[in-house]
Structures are given as structure tokens and as C-alpha cells.
Design a protein around this motif. Sequence first.
Motif, PDB file in Angstrom:
ATOM      1  N   LEU A 121      -8.013  -0.040 -19.818  1.00 49.50           N
ATOM      2  CA  LEU A 121      -6.839   0.448 -20.550  1.00 49.50           C
ATOM      3  C   LEU A 121      -6.312  -0.632 -21.499  1.00 49.50           C
ATOM      4  CD1 LEU A 121      -4.806   2.760 -20.934  1.00 49.50           C
ATOM      5  CD2 LEU A 121      -3.419   1.723 -19.120  1.00 49.50           C
ATOM      6  N   ALA A 122      -6.246  -1.866 -21.003  1.00 46.76           N
ATOM      7  CA  ALA A 122      -5.776  -2.970 -21.844  1.00 46.76           C
ATOM      8  C   ALA A 122      -6.671  -3.107 -23.075  1.00 46.76           C
ATOM      9  CB  ALA A 122      -5.757  -4.265 -21.039  1.00 46.76           C
ATOM     10  N   TYR A 123      -7.963  -2.979 -22.888  1.00 49.97           N
ATOM     11  CA  TYR A 123      -8.865  -3.113 -24.025  1.00 49.97           C
ATOM     12  C   TYR A 123      -8.602  -2.033 -25.066  1.00 49.97           C
ATOM     13  CZ  TYR A 123     -12.910  -3.533 -26.959  1.00 49.97           C
ATOM     14  OH  TYR A 123     -13.716  -3.682 -28.062  1.00 49.97           O
ATOM     15  N   PHE A 124      -8.407  -0.812 -24.610  1.00 55.10           N
ATOM     16  CA  PHE A 124      -8.267   0.292 -25.565  1.00 55.10           C
ATOM     17  C   PHE A 124      -6.914   0.291 -26.284  1.00 55.10           C
ATOM     18  CE2 PHE A 124     -11.734   2.476 -23.063  1.00 55.10           C
ATOM     19  CZ  PHE A 124     -12.650   2.480 -24.109  1.00 55.10           C
ATOM     20  N   VAL A 125      -5.822  -0.044 -25.574  1.00 56.30           N
ATOM     21  CA  VAL A 125      -4.499   0.073 -26.212  1.00 56.30           C
ATOM     22  C   VAL A 125      -3.649  -1.192 -26.162  1.00 56.30           C
ATOM     23  CG1 VAL A 125      -4.418   2.578 -25.901  1.00 56.30           C
ATOM     24  CG2 VAL A 125      -3.436   1.077 -24.129  1.00 56.30           C
ATOM     25  N   ASP A 134      -6.058  -8.938 -25.777  1.00 53.57           N
ATOM     26  CA  ASP A 134      -6.344  -7.559 -26.182  1.00 53.57           C
ATOM     27  C   ASP A 134      -5.326  -7.055 -27.206  1.00 53.57           C
ATOM     28  OD1 ASP A 134      -8.408  -7.599 -24.397  1.00 53.57           O
ATOM     29  OD2 ASP A 134      -7.518  -6.172 -22.984  1.00 53.57           O
ATOM     30  N   LYS A 135      -5.859  -6.595 -28.337  1.00 51.22           N
ATOM     31  CA  LYS A 135      -4.980  -6.065 -29.380  1.00 51.22           C
ATOM     32  C   LYS A 135      -5.009  -4.540 -29.434  1.00 51.22           C
ATOM     33  CE  LYS A 135      -5.513 -10.197 -32.269  1.00 51.22           C
ATOM     34  NZ  LYS A 135      -6.752 -10.875 -31.839  1.00 51.22           N
ATOM     35  N   GLY A 136      -5.851  -3.930 -28.623  1.00 49.93           N
ATOM     36  CA  GLY A 136      -5.922  -2.469 -28.615  1.00 49.93           C
ATOM     37  C   GLY A 136      -7.011  -1.956 -29.537  1.00 49.93           C
ATOM     38  N   PHE A 137      -8.238  -1.937 -29.042  1.00 48.08           N
ATOM     39  CA  PHE A 137      -9.371  -1.559 -29.886  1.00 48.08           C
ATOM     40  C   PHE A 137      -9.245  -0.131 -30.404  1.00 48.08           C
ATOM     41  CE2 PHE A 137     -13.581   0.364 -30.345  1.00 48.08           C
ATOM     42  CZ  PHE A 137     -14.122  -0.470 -31.315  1.00 48.08           C
ATOM     43  N   ALA A 138      -8.698   0.758 -29.594  1.00 46.17           N
ATOM     44  CA  ALA A 138      -8.629   2.164 -29.991  1.00 46.17           C
ATOM     45  C   ALA A 138      -7.484   2.461 -30.946  1.00 46.17           C
ATOM     46  CB  ALA A 138      -8.509   3.061 -28.750  1.00 46.17           C
ATOM     47  N   LEU A 139      -6.690   1.439 -31.243  1.00 52.19           N
ATOM     48  CA  LEU A 139      -5.538   1.640 -32.147  1.00 52.19           C
ATOM     49  C   LEU A 139      -5.868   1.286 -33.595  1.00 52.19           C
ATOM     50  CD1 LEU A 139      -2.761  -0.010 -29.909  1.00 52.19           C
ATOM     51  CD2 LEU A 139      -3.644   2.351 -29.849  1.00 52.19           C
TER      52      LEU A 139
END
Lengths: 205, 205, 205, 205
Positions: A121-125, A134-139
Amino acid sequence: MTLSKTSISALFAAVTFVSGSLIVVQTSVADSSSTVIAPSSKTPIVNRAITESEVLAAQIAWGEALVAISTTYDMKGIDAAKALAEKVIDAAYGYQFGPVLFNPTLTVGAQTFRTTRAGALAYFVGGDPAFPMDKGFALKGWRKVEIKNAAIFISGNTASTMGNVIITGKDGNVTIVDKTWQFFKDDNGKLRIILHHSSLPYKGK
Amino acid sequence: MTLSKTSISALFAAVTFVSGSLIVVQTSVADSSSTVIAPSSKTPIVNRAITESEVLAAQIAWGEALVAISTTYDMKGIDAAKALAEKVIDAAYGYQFGPVLFNPTLTVGAQTFRTTRAGALAYFVGGDPAFPMDKGFALKGWRKVEIKNAAIFISGNTASTMGNVIITGKDGNVTIVDKTWQFFKDDNGKLRIILHHSSLPYKGK
Amino acid sequence: MTLSKTSISALFAAVTFVSGSLIVVQTSVADSSSTVIAPSSKTPIVNRAITESEVLAAQIAWGEALVAISTTYDMKGIDAAKALAEKVIDAAYGYQFGPVLFNPTLTVGAQTFRTTRAGALAYFVGGDPAFPMDKGFALKGWRKVEIKNAAIFISGNTASTMGNVIITGKDGNVTIVDKTWQFFKDDNGKLRIILHHSSLPYKGK
Amino acid sequence: MTLSKTSISALFAAVTFVSGSLIVVQTSVADSSSTVIAPSSKTPIVNRAITESEVLAAQIAWGEALVAISTTYDMKGIDAAKALAEKVIDAAYGYQFGPVLFNPTLTVGAQTFRTTRAGALAYFVGGDPAFPMDKGFALKGWRKVEIKNAAIFISGNTASTMGNVIITGKDGNVTIVDKTWQFFKDDNGKLRIILHHSSLPYKGK
């Protein structure tokens, strides 16, 4: 009943296939010389094997989910994006089984491998103090995903893919990654990602 | 690039499927609002999963082989029948992996379970002093086999069936057995019988 | 025979485990109140499942093989190293099944994925005009391999690992890679690599 | 670093195992000539493979459950026995996946195969007007179960057994059956019976 010469020939035609592999039979089992009445294809069945089309559908679903999180973030903000990311992780990954073998594209050091749901979750958002890089890959404004498989190996109740995934942002920038996925069919018959290794292509020197 | 309202709606339509199961996406991925380019179905693949049609084909092959051994015996005698039975066992059963879980219909006592190739061959064609009760089940003039599955369970690289098999002799006599098979896909992609339990139906009292 | 109060209690102790999962029974089946005589552990068995220790042994074998090719090259030259690399590939990878999902660390462009045996051999020892960028990864003087798994997923007849592999050259230089392997148990009971994704760690920016 | 003659010998000792199967390495990886540092056995793991000991435990659990239902019936009556039988079926069989391939010992005709939970329950405790021939097999005073496996085949996430089960009633009567089971490991890591074929031994004539 005795067999006519014709049906005997048919039998021996079948028999010649026997050596070396499982006997191959004529598919026209309904013809007059046939001596085997095929089982019905309507039998009640439990099928835990994975098909190629299920693999491809799961890959597309991953791409749709990435774009959906990015678009949700742009339209509705971080809370909605995070809520969606949680749903995606719970629906598409296999953290309920235990550790997932997840190596995202942009993780570093001791936090390279995201074997826990929180790490995914941290990786994605982003936004998790436990994962400060983590800056949020999915953002990052993703709008398009293209999947190019190099090869697929279906073991039975699990299947693996390797190839390139090309993702395009709303600004038109294109990112290519080398991506490996392994899917596992769960007790509800759904494919879940239990392995995900993503890396930037080697640049040479 | 920015998304039109239409495509955003499409995305959220997709997103509503997320909770509770793997995300289901529209299959019309080629339409103008699509953001995922589906992988090709032409990818090189190794597929060790078993399909229902492979299971049915393997059952039919077993039936064809039984009739072939019976017919060979009637036309060419015991040596030809035995040679064929050996080919059938080597092609269709998994004795090369180790013991096969084989409980034939008519075996008794300490020789009930035929976990070895020799035990299977003796059951089918008799003539082995180590199995003195065996009269050669496959020599009994079988001419027709009908397979009626009650249910199938495909686990992945193995699949099991249970049901009735109705076999008819050249004299018109009909024998019904309860039969369970388990097939295993080998390194050559062929199904092999690694479990076979056959029994006469219970008669009540 | 009637059961004493003591043995009845024991039975109900067993029964309390029933709800929620497969019944857990007392392991002391030999005690006087026991009513089940356990099966022998000496039964003939075919075992296609993979154990964790088999996975770890296969990883170590890969490391040993890499060092062996490097050392052979230094001691005996390219022909001996190439001959050994061929043996290693044939023994440890699954190219006989079809394409292997192999993404080596240092491959680029259209030759990133080495799904064929020829592509794997070229990567390890170079010298193949069809793969002009390959300099022979296994010829680089490797003397030490350390394997640090982040997680393992054993599906049944296949198992996957993800983690770091740290390799040290004869000059003392250390290379760390992120590595994912998937092993498949073949018909001879041996593990074979059917997926291998190796990448340099992300550097951040 | 250069290798001493001793360590080179060790390497080539390892190498001689390469041909014909996966490379077998020395297990004494900690010795001074070792060049591979073995992975830890403490890695987080998901293990869906079935072990032989899990198979044997599941068989024993089935026996314990049968005796428990019989004893419960004798002590507490049919309602308690039926309630327990439902728990046993839900805990030990795989009806939540779909049809179970269940051919009980004493079923006849169109009701031979009990692919539904209702059919299994009727067989064990009777009293279901939809299965009028069922008298309740588990109510027959069973006090002792002995399991004698002829062979076991573990495919990975599923395992099969075949052999005799000898059950003894409170009156001392002994019943022997030929029994085949297939167990499937579910998402919670529990074995479930997805195939069960039981038959009275053939009597000859």
C-alpha cells in the motif's frame, strides 16, 4: 456381436498410436465403428487449473487498476485513491496467504521487497512514515498500460508471466519495465498475484 | 492527454467490480476509452494445467485400449494381446513415476492393489504365476465402453474423475463398474493414470 | 465392547477441535483410549511436492555452478567453461519443457528475455554472434555467492523465491542483484528453474 | 583472492554431479573451501505443498471423526450425532469448492455418488427422505478404525491414498473396505477430502 473387418481396422488404426505416448483416439467417436461412448462434457466440475485467458484477464485487470488509482487521485484526491488502492490490493494480491514476493520497480535498500500488505500500500500511494522513501507510484498520473508478454508458464493452479509493461502518463511520458508476475488460483476460483518482480531495463554502460 | 468524461465513467464502471474479487474488466479493451492494451494470445507458453477435454480424451483412450486388447486377443492370440497390453500400460499409466494407486475390479486379498507394472499387466492379460488368481480381465471379449462421469475435480496438473463405466462383451453381456481415475500431466504434456479404483456396485442385501 | 468414561472424554476432547478446520487429533494414538490405529509411514510413495530444503539446495546448486564456470574458465579456458555451462543449463533449467522465463541481469533491448537455451548459453559464456552484446556473465571471475531470500512461496509442484544474491569476484568486487526464481519438480523428481528474473537494485535518483 | 588447489578440487567434485540431473552440492557449505553461503531456513514462507505427515494426520482425523459420531449417537442420540456429522463434513470435506467425488461403501443405484453435502450427510446419519435407502453408516456403533495404505501419490497441493480401512464395531464385528482418498490443501492450509471412493472387497466367485 462380432466386429466387421471395417471396425477392426479402425481399432488397429487407433492402436498404432499407442507406443510412446498416451493413446490418441479418433475424435469421431460417434461413427458406426466406434466402440467407446464418450463421456458427457456436462459433468459437474471443480476446476482449479488456470487457463491462458484467465492469466491475460488478470494482467489487464492489474493495468486497469493502476490507471483507476491514478485517475481517482487526480479527480478525487488522496483519500479516495488510497481507499481504492486498498481494495485493489485486497482483491488482486495474495497477502491473505502470507508474504507476497513483491519487488516493486522503485524501492531501495532494506525496503526493496514488500512482502506485507502495508508495504504494498505504501508503495502504491505513499504517506506511510514506515516507508519514508515511497512517493506513491500509482499517483503518478498513469493513463495507459500496455502488456507485452515474452513467455508464460502455467504449472497448474499457478501461472507465471514475464515481459514488458509499458505505462504512459497523462503528460505523455512513457515508462517501460521488465515485469514478472505469478498468479495463484484461490479457493474462490480467482487469480491472485503472489509474486511480482518489476525492474527498470538494464541500460548497459 | 486528458481523459474525457466518457472514459472516466468507463473507468469507474470497471472499478466498481473491485471489491470482493479480482477486478473484472470490460472485455472490449479495444474501444476508444480503453486504457489497457491487452497482451497477445500468441505468447510462447508452457502449459502443464489439465483441461476438461484432455480428461475426457484420456478416458476415451482407456476405453479404446481395453477394446483393442480384447479384439487383438480374439484375432491374434495371447502373445499379441500381451504385447499390446504392455504398450497400453506404458503409454497410459504412470508406473515410471513409482507406485500407481491401482485397485482393479476383480482382485482379492493381498493382491488387491496393483501398485507395480507387473501387477497391472497380470490383471489385464493373466498368465503370471506371481498372480495366480488373474484370468486376464482385458481378454474377456470387450467390444464397447461407455463412460458416465458423476463429477470431475481438476487440481491443476492433476485431475480426478468418478462415475460409472459400462462395458459390453461380444456376447452382449453388460458389466457396470464404479470407477475413479486420477490423471497426472507428465513432462511431455501427456496425461497418465496414477490412480485407478474400480469396484462392482454395492448390491444392498 | 463398551467405552469407559475416560475414553469417551478423550473422544470428546478430539471432537472439540472439529469446528472451523480439519479435525486435529491426539498424536498419542497408541495410548489405551485410542480408537484409531495410525497408518504406517513406510507406505510406497510418489512425492511431487517441493520442500523448502529442496528449494534451498537448488539455490545453492545455482551458486556453486556459477562459481564453477568462472573457475573453469580461469583454469581451463573458454571451451571447458562453455562445455560446463551447457551441462549446467541442461541440468538446472527447464528448457526441455519449452520457453524458460529468463530475464538475466545485464541483457538489453530485444534480447532482454532469454526464453531459449541458446539465449541462456550466450548470456553465461558469450561468443554467440546471434547475441552480440553478450560478454559472458559467468566468465567474470566469480568466486563467492551469497543468497538472502526475502520470501518463498511453495505452490505444490512448483516453488518461487525472491531476494538478494550477492556475488563476489576474484578481485574482491561485490555485485548485488534482486533475484526471483521459480523451480518446477520434473518427472525425475528434480527441481528445474523455469523462471529467473534478475535485476540491479534501483538506485533512486 | 585466488583459489588454492584444495578448493579447486572441491569445486570439481561438485561439478562432477552436474550431468544428468540438477547439480548436487556438498551440504557442508560452511567449510573453508565453500564458495556459496547458503540461504537461511528462517525465510517467511507460504507453503501450499502437502507433506506425507499431513496426509497421515488427515486419515487419522477421519477415523477419529467416524468413531466420535458413532459414540455420540450411542451416548447422546441422533440430534447430537447429526450435529457432529455436519461439523465433520464441513471441516473435513471440500463441498465448499463444489461437487465432491464421494462414492460411499453402501450406496446404490442413482444415489451411488454423493457429490453434494446433503448426500454425504444422509449417508453418515440417515433420516433424509431424499435418500430413502440411507440408514446412517456412522451410527453403526464403530469404535475402532485401522488404516493400511497400499500407496500414496502427492502431486503438490493435492495428495491421494489407496489402501484398506478396517473398522470394528462395539459388538466386535470387523468390516474391511478398499478406500481411496484425495486431499486438497485449502487457502487456510488445511487438507480437505475432495475424493473418497470406498468399496467392499471383491469376493471372487
